[in-house]
Design a protein around this motif. Structure first.
Motif, short mmCIF file in Angstrom:
data_model
loop_
_atom_site.label_atom_id
_atom_site.label_comp_id
_atom_site.label_asym_id
_atom_site.label_seq_id
_atom_site.Cartn_x
_atom_site.Cartn_y
_atom_site.Cartn_z
N TYR A 62 12.73 -48.36 -29.35
CA TYR A 62 12.52 -47.16 -27.84
C TYR A 62 11.29 -45.81 -28.06
O TYR A 62 10.65 -46.58 -27.00
CB TYR A 62 14.06 -46.25 -27.87
CG TYR A 62 14.12 -45.60 -26.46
CD1 TYR A 62 14.54 -45.84 -25.49
CD2 TYR A 62 13.34 -44.02 -26.86
CE1 TYR A 62 14.41 -45.09 -24.09
CE2 TYR A 62 13.93 -43.55 -25.44
CZ TYR A 62 14.60 -43.57 -24.36
OH TYR A 62 14.64 -43.31 -23.10
N ASN A 63 11.20 -45.34 -28.67
CA ASN A 63 10.50 -44.46 -29.19
C ASN A 63 9.26 -44.42 -29.25
O ASN A 63 8.47 -44.08 -28.87
CB ASN A 63 10.63 -43.50 -31.33
CG ASN A 63 12.15 -42.57 -30.59
OD1 ASN A 63 12.18 -42.37 -29.29
ND2 ASN A 63 12.24 -42.47 -31.64
N LYS A 64 8.46 -45.90 -29.67
CA LYS A 64 7.49 -46.60 -29.93
C LYS A 64 7.13 -46.92 -28.15
O LYS A 64 5.55 -46.35 -27.60
CB LYS A 64 6.57 -47.83 -30.03
CG LYS A 64 5.96 -48.65 -30.32
CD LYS A 64 5.95 -49.79 -32.07
CE LYS A 64 5.05 -50.14 -32.17
NZ LYS A 64 4.16 -50.89 -32.96
N THR A 65 7.77 -47.53 -26.98
CA THR A 65 7.62 -47.27 -25.99
C THR A 65 7.33 -45.91 -25.51
O THR A 65 7.29 -46.62 -23.85
CB THR A 65 8.62 -48.78 -25.30
OG1 THR A 65 9.69 -48.18 -26.09
CG2 THR A 65 8.34 -49.72 -25.79
N HIS A 66 7.84 -45.13 -25.81
CA HIS A 66 8.48 -43.89 -24.72
C HIS A 66 7.92 -42.21 -25.51
O HIS A 66 8.31 -41.42 -25.84
CB HIS A 66 9.53 -43.36 -24.34
CG HIS A 66 10.66 -44.64 -23.65
ND1 HIS A 66 11.39 -45.74 -24.31
CD2 HIS A 66 10.79 -44.51 -22.65
CE1 HIS A 66 11.35 -46.10 -23.33
NE2 HIS A 66 11.96 -45.70 -22.15
N ALA A 67 6.46 -42.90 -26.32
CA ALA A 67 5.29 -42.26 -26.94
C ALA A 67 5.82 -40.76 -26.68
O ALA A 67 5.58 -39.76 -27.16
CB ALA A 67 4.17 -42.80 -27.39
N ASN A 68 5.46 -41.20 -25.10
CA ASN A 68 5.60 -39.70 -24.55
C ASN A 68 6.54 -38.84 -24.13
O ASN A 68 6.82 -37.50 -23.95
CB ASN A 68 4.59 -38.98 -23.09
CG ASN A 68 2.91 -39.62 -24.20
OD1 ASN A 68 2.50 -39.44 -25.10
ND2 ASN A 68 2.56 -40.53 -22.87
N ASN A 69 7.46 -39.22 -24.96
CA ASN A 69 9.05 -38.35 -24.03
C ASN A 69 10.31 -39.39 -25.04
O ASN A 69 10.59 -40.32 -24.41
CB ASN A 69 9.59 -39.09 -22.77
CG ASN A 69 10.49 -38.38 -21.89
OD1 ASN A 69 10.93 -37.76 -22.61
ND2 ASN A 69 11.23 -39.29 -21.11
N LYS A 70 9.93 -39.22 -26.07
CA LYS A 70 11.05 -40.04 -27.34
C LYS A 70 12.41 -39.52 -27.00
O LYS A 70 12.44 -38.51 -26.49
CB LYS A 70 10.80 -39.70 -28.24
CG LYS A 70 9.36 -40.30 -28.73
CD LYS A 70 8.96 -40.08 -30.22
CE LYS A 70 7.50 -40.21 -30.34
NZ LYS A 70 6.96 -40.05 -32.24
N LEU A 71 13.59 -40.44 -28.06
CA LEU A 71 15.19 -40.04 -27.36
C LEU A 71 14.98 -38.67 -27.41
O LEU A 71 14.40 -37.59 -28.18
CB LEU A 71 15.19 -40.68 -28.78
CG LEU A 71 17.14 -40.59 -28.24
CD1 LEU A 71 17.65 -41.43 -26.45
CD2 LEU A 71 18.13 -41.64 -29.74
N ASN A 72 15.65 -37.74 -26.12
CA ASN A 72 16.21 -36.73 -26.78
C ASN A 72 17.63 -35.99 -25.96
O ASN A 72 17.85 -37.81 -25.07
CB ASN A 72 15.12 -35.76 -25.54
CG ASN A 72 15.04 -36.35 -24.35
OD1 ASN A 72 16.48 -36.30 -23.51
ND2 ASN A 72 13.60 -37.04 -23.84
N THR A 73 18.15 -35.26 -25.93
CA THR A 73 19.16 -34.80 -24.87
C THR A 73 19.94 -35.08 -23.98
O THR A 73 20.83 -34.65 -23.32
CB THR A 73 20.15 -33.57 -25.48
OG1 THR A 73 18.63 -32.15 -25.19
CG2 THR A 73 19.67 -33.04 -27.24
N LYS A 74 18.48 -34.77 -23.02
CA LYS A 74 18.34 -35.38 -21.33
C LYS A 74 18.70 -37.02 -21.49
O LYS A 74 19.62 -37.12 -20.52
CB LYS A 74 17.42 -35.09 -20.22
CG LYS A 74 17.03 -32.90 -20.49
CD LYS A 74 17.76 -33.16 -19.28
CE LYS A 74 17.61 -31.71 -18.84
NZ LYS A 74 19.13 -30.94 -18.88
#
Length: 198
Positions: free
Chosen positions: A114-126
């Motif tokens: 997930y973090n690799k495919t969302h490099a600019n928006n990694k897992l967060n509280t939102k």
């Protein structure tokens, strides 16, 4: 008298060697037990604490996180979940203990994807619908204290000696000089000291 003294000294030496071997074996067993105890646990950091938070609230956070990552969780997948006390006055880490290593490993694997495919928006509280500004959520293996200290020393060694990777897997610490090089298992601080002198 001299022969008796020499014989006594030899017995003392043998006992000391046996005690040293027993102590080393006990340490190895303790470390193995700690690794196995932590093998199914993950640690979620930087997750805001809710007012009057319960285990059900924590389980809901974990399930939502799993849903975002593609790891659908049932209540039966989680043995226990709780926050731990730390010196840091901020949000206390959440420890989730899964019922199997397979579930835990899949969860961590999906996080990395997930973090690799969302490099600019990694897992967060939102991502898990928590109120307030988006805060990054950090998830990792929950390590025994000794391994945690060794991991910190390994990361420090990696920075100072231009090692590209330092990570943990199944409660063990590894270093890697480059993408192409072989992983190096770090069993203790002495391993790092030896590498420093090589």
């Amino acid at each position: 008298m001299s022969d008796k003294y020499d014989s006594l000294l030899e017995k003392v030496r043998n006992l000391e060697e046996q005690n040293s071997a027993y102590y080393k074996r006990i340490q190895e067993l303790e470390e193995k037990f700690e690794r196995e105890t932590h093998a199914t646990k993950i640690e979620l950091r930087n997750v805001p604490k809710e007012t009057h938070e319960t285990k059900d609230d924590l389980l809901n956070i974990l399930k939502k996180t799993g849903g975002v990552l593609g790891s659908t969780l049932q209540q039966s997948d989680v043995k226990n979940i709780y926050r731990i006390n730390t010196k840091n006055e901020g949000n206390k880490p959440i420890i989730a203990d899964f019922t199997s290593c397979l579930t835990k490993d899949k969860f961590i694997s999906n996080l990395k994807k997930y973090n690799k495919t969302h490099a600019n928006n990694k897992l967060n509280t939102k991502d898990i619908s928590m109120d307030g500004p988006a805060k990054p959520i950090y998830i990792s293996d929950n390590l025994p204290q000794k391994t945690r200290q060794l991991f910190a020393a390994g990361r420090d060694f990696a920075k100072k000696n231009n090692y590209v990777f330092c990570w943990t897997s199944v409660g063990r610490v590894y270093l890697k000089k480059s993408e192409q090089s072989k992983p190096i298992l770090i069993k203790c601080h002495e391993d790092l000291n030896k590498m420093s002198t090589e």
